[in-house]
Design a protein around this motif. Structure first.
Motif, PDB file in Angstrom:
ATOM      1  N   GLN A 290       0.830  -1.201   0.000  1.00  0.00           N
ATOM      2  CA  GLN A 290       0.000   0.000   0.000  1.00  0.00           C
ATOM      3  C   GLN A 290       0.867   1.254   0.000  1.00  0.00           C
ATOM      4  O   GLN A 290       0.606   2.198  -0.749  1.00  0.00           O
ATOM      5  CB  GLN A 290      -0.943   0.003   1.218  1.00  0.00           C
ATOM      6  N   GLU A 291       1.929   1.256   0.795  1.00  0.00           N
ATOM      7  CA  GLU A 291       2.846   2.395   0.856  1.00  0.00           C
ATOM      8  C   GLU A 291       3.521   2.611  -0.510  1.00  0.00           C
ATOM      9  O   GLU A 291       3.638   3.734  -0.987  1.00  0.00           O
ATOM     10  CB  GLU A 291       3.896   2.151   1.936  1.00  0.00           C
ATOM     11  N   ALA A 292       3.944   1.521  -1.145  1.00  0.00           N
ATOM     12  CA  ALA A 292       4.581   1.622  -2.457  1.00  0.00           C
ATOM     13  C   ALA A 292       3.591   2.157  -3.497  1.00  0.00           C
ATOM     14  O   ALA A 292       3.958   2.987  -4.339  1.00  0.00           O
ATOM     15  CB  ALA A 292       5.128   0.265  -2.886  1.00  0.00           C
ATOM     16  N   LEU A 293       2.346   1.697  -3.442  1.00  0.00           N
ATOM     17  CA  LEU A 293       1.343   2.178  -4.392  1.00  0.00           C
ATOM     18  C   LEU A 293       1.049   3.665  -4.193  1.00  0.00           C
ATOM     19  O   LEU A 293       0.887   4.411  -5.161  1.00  0.00           O
ATOM     20  CB  LEU A 293       0.061   1.358  -4.273  1.00  0.00           C
ATOM     21  N   LEU A 294       0.998   4.097  -2.934  1.00  0.00           N
ATOM     22  CA  LEU A 294       0.776   5.521  -2.669  1.00  0.00           C
ATOM     23  C   LEU A 294       1.942   6.354  -3.187  1.00  0.00           C
ATOM     24  O   LEU A 294       1.750   7.424  -3.777  1.00  0.00           O
ATOM     25  CB  LEU A 294       0.560   5.759  -1.172  1.00  0.00           C
ATOM     26  N   ALA A 295       3.178   5.873  -2.990  1.00  0.00           N
ATOM     27  CA  ALA A 295       4.360   6.576  -3.491  1.00  0.00           C
ATOM     28  C   ALA A 295       4.327   6.637  -5.017  1.00  0.00           C
ATOM     29  O   ALA A 295       4.652   7.670  -5.620  1.00  0.00           O
ATOM     30  CB  ALA A 295       5.636   5.886  -3.011  1.00  0.00           C
ATOM     31  N   TRP A 296       3.915   5.536  -5.661  1.00  0.00           N
ATOM     32  CA  TRP A 296       3.815   5.520  -7.114  1.00  0.00           C
ATOM     33  C   TRP A 296       2.763   6.505  -7.587  1.00  0.00           C
ATOM     34  O   TRP A 296       2.965   7.234  -8.546  1.00  0.00           O
ATOM     35  CB  TRP A 296       3.525   4.109  -7.620  1.00  0.00           C
ATOM     36  N   ARG A 297       1.609   6.551  -6.931  1.00  0.00           N
ATOM     37  CA  ARG A 297       0.547   7.474  -7.347  1.00  0.00           C
ATOM     38  C   ARG A 297       1.051   8.922  -7.306  1.00  0.00           C
ATOM     39  O   ARG A 297       0.773   9.708  -8.204  1.00  0.00           O
ATOM     40  CB  ARG A 297      -0.696   7.334  -6.451  1.00  0.00           C
ATOM     41  N   GLU A 298       1.798   9.262  -6.265  1.00  0.00           N
ATOM     42  CA  GLU A 298       2.357  10.612  -6.155  1.00  0.00           C
ATOM     43  C   GLU A 298       3.362  10.869  -7.281  1.00  0.00           C
ATOM     44  O   GLU A 298       3.339  11.921  -7.920  1.00  0.00           O
ATOM     45  CB  GLU A 298       3.022  10.815  -4.789  1.00  0.00           C
ATOM     46  N   ALA A 299       4.234   9.904  -7.548  1.00  0.00           N
ATOM     47  CA  ALA A 299       5.214  10.049  -8.630  1.00  0.00           C
ATOM     48  C   ALA A 299       4.500  10.172  -9.976  1.00  0.00           C
ATOM     49  O   ALA A 299       4.897  10.977 -10.833  1.00  0.00           O
ATOM     50  CB  ALA A 299       6.174   8.863  -8.632  1.00  0.00           C
ATOM     51  N   GLU A 300       3.448   9.388 -10.175  1.00  0.00           N
ATOM     52  CA  GLU A 300       2.703   9.446 -11.433  1.00  0.00           C
ATOM     53  C   GLU A 300       2.074  10.822 -11.621  1.00  0.00           C
ATOM     54  O   GLU A 300       2.123  11.394 -12.717  1.00  0.00           O
ATOM     55  CB  GLU A 300       1.632   8.364 -11.463  1.00  0.00           C
ATOM     56  N   ARG A 301       1.497  11.371 -10.550  1.00  0.00           N
ATOM     57  CA  ARG A 301       0.917  12.719 -10.653  1.00  0.00           C
ATOM     58  C   ARG A 301       1.981  13.726 -11.073  1.00  0.00           C
ATOM     59  O   ARG A 301       1.749  14.579 -11.925  1.00  0.00           O
ATOM     60  CB  ARG A 301       0.280  13.128  -9.327  1.00  0.00           C
ATOM     61  N   LYS A 302       3.170  13.619 -10.501  1.00  0.00           N
ATOM     62  CA  LYS A 302       4.255  14.539 -10.852  1.00  0.00           C
ATOM     63  C   LYS A 302       4.689  14.340 -12.304  1.00  0.00           C
ATOM     64  O   LYS A 302       4.948  15.311 -13.013  1.00  0.00           O
ATOM     65  CB  LYS A 302       5.436  14.343  -9.911  1.00  0.00           C
ATOM     66  N   LEU A 303       4.788  13.096 -12.743  1.00  0.00           N
ATOM     67  CA  LEU A 303       5.181  12.836 -14.131  1.00  0.00           C
ATOM     68  C   LEU A 303       4.190  13.435 -15.112  1.00  0.00           C
ATOM     69  O   LEU A 303       4.571  13.953 -16.158  1.00  0.00           O
ATOM     70  CB  LEU A 303       5.284  11.327 -14.376  1.00  0.00           C
TER      71      LEU A 303
END
Length: 179
Positions: free
Chosen positions: A150-163
């Motif tokens: 869950q933590e990794a998915l949340l980090a990915w979602r944030e990175a995806e928004r930035k990308l």
């Protein structure tokens, strides 16, 4: 075909799929991943529930079960699955793997072949350039807890928004083009 016979044939197909999957040492999620279908598609086929039409996912499963094309239909027609020849069984996988190996850098191929669980993937269109896009594959740790996933998915979602919101930086684009 009578309703009882139809139910029986779909049950036979379900049993054959389950048996072939287990013989190959595959879990439902792994078979789904290999075939590029949802885990629910595999579960539905293995449930034996009769359908009014042939599921498209069946053809995608057949090579990963070691079956020749059309084997699912053969079972529904009262026959047996035809085993794929060695060349048939590996042809699709080999051609895709070969193309990827020739096309991608080794570090990317190694990541894609990783046994780490796939958490997500996406394709992002690059703004201002027709047809240019980026592909992102997100892997997790093999022994991650649900909380770590869950933590990794949340980090990915944030990175995806930035990308997806990167500001225009003409200087770096010029440097990348050698200008």
């Amino acid at each position: 075909m009578t309703e009882d016979r139809t139910k029986l044939r779909w049950a036979e197909l379900a049993s054959a799929i389950r048996s072939a999957r287990e013989t190959r040492g595959l879990t439902q999620p792994k078979l789904a991943e290999l075939a590029g279908v949802s885990e629910g598609s595999v579960q539905n086929l293995e449930s034996g529930k009769p359908r009014s039409r042939m599921p498209q996912s069946l053809a995608r499963l057949e090579p990963h079960l070691g079956w020749a094309a059309g084997s699912g239909r053969a079972i529904l027609d009262g026959g047996e699955p035809k085993l794929a020849s060695a060349s048939e069984a590996s042809a699709d996988v080999t051609s895709i793997e070969g193309k990827l190996r020739r096309k991608l850098p080794l570090r990317i191929v190694n990541e894609l072949e990783s046994e780490d669980p796939l958490l997500d993937s996406t394709v992002i269109d690059l703004p201002g350039v027709d047809g240019a896009r980026m592909t992102v594959v997100v892997h997790g740790q093999p022994d991650a807890t649900p909380e770590q996933i869950q933590e990794a998915l949340l980090a990915w979602r944030e990175a995806e928004r930035k990308l997806r919101r990167l500001p225009d930086d003409g200087g770096e684009a010029q440097a990348a083009n050698g200008s």
